[in-house]
Write a protein that holds these residues in place. Structure first.
Motif, PDB file in Angstrom:
ATOM      1  N   ARG A  60       0.860  -1.195   0.000  1.00 25.37           N
ATOM      2  CA  ARG A  60       0.000   0.000   0.000  1.00 25.37           C
ATOM      3  C   ARG A  60       0.886   1.231   0.000  1.00 25.37           C
ATOM      4  N   VAL A  61       0.675   2.120  -0.963  1.00 28.10           N
ATOM      5  CA  VAL A  61       1.499   3.318  -1.039  1.00 28.10           C
ATOM      6  C   VAL A  61       0.875   4.511  -0.345  1.00 28.10           C
ATOM      7  N   LYS A  62      -0.408   4.381   0.027  1.00 29.92           N
ATOM      8  CA  LYS A  62      -1.091   5.453   0.740  1.00 29.92           C
ATOM      9  C   LYS A  62      -1.675   4.909   2.029  1.00 29.92           C
ATOM     10  N   ASP A  63      -1.692   5.733   3.077  1.00 27.65           N
ATOM     11  CA  ASP A  63      -2.315   5.320   4.333  1.00 27.65           C
ATOM     12  C   ASP A  63      -3.807   5.142   4.127  1.00 27.65           C
ATOM     13  N   GLU A  95      -5.435   2.798   2.696  1.00 29.49           N
ATOM     14  CA  GLU A  95      -5.841   2.054   1.495  1.00 29.49           C
ATOM     15  C   GLU A  95      -6.309   0.678   1.818  1.00 29.49           C
TER      16      GLU A  95
END
Length: 166
Positions: free
Chosen positions: A161-164, A166
């Motif tokens: 996951r590249v975004k919190d 997600e």
């Protein structure tokens, strides 16, 4: 006879644990770490131990060397890996990432190996040990911590996951 029993118990304890001391097997570099594993060392547990010990937030890695390895091909319908073992082969290329899942290091690694016949085989690394010689792993650390989470849309596989949130 009691010494024989103690010896067997110690062997079982040592073999049942993934714990290995990597203290003298890695060094800090300007971009991360170099980890050099030797004959008998377990690959994935060593990377996990380094990530835990150094609290690596996120990293990618590459590696080369001699290994015994089990590759897996993921079956999304069955949600299992089809494993295949390769012994005494050369890791021509290993690549992967270090992230976190539920407070523990989560390693995702793939590799390509060749044997004396020069045929190449590859896949997701399920487990492996160093055979003869060594395995050099070059780890590049990034400052943004990243997590892995299971994605039910693709069979529950762990996805970075590249975004919190997600």
């Amino acid at each position: 006879m009691k010494y024989l029993y103690l010896f067997i118990i110690m062997l079982l304890i040592n073999n049942s644990s993934n714990a290995q001391d990597i203290t003298d097997k890695y060094r800090k570099t300007p971009t991360g770490y170099i980890l050099v594993l030797r004959m008998g060392d377990s690959i994935i547990p060593a990377i996990e131990q380094l990530a835990q010990r150094e609290q690596i937030p996120f990293a990618n890695f590459t590696g080369i060397g001699f290994v015994n390895v089990q590759f897996g091909y993921y079956n999304f319908k069955k949600k299992t890996y089809k494993p295949k073992d390769f012994a005494d082969v050369e890791m021509a290329g290993m690549t992967g990432s270090i992230a976190w899942k539920e407070g523990k290091p989560s390693i995702h690694a793939h590799g390509v190996v060749t044997g004396k016949n020069f045929k190449a085989y590859g896949g997701h690394i399920l487990k492996g040990t160093v055979s003869t010689g060594s395995l050099e792993i070059y780890i590049t650390v990034h400052d943004a911590p990243l997590q892995r989470k299971e994605d039910p849309a693709i069979g529950g596989a762990n996805v970075l996951r590249v975004k919190d949130g997600e």
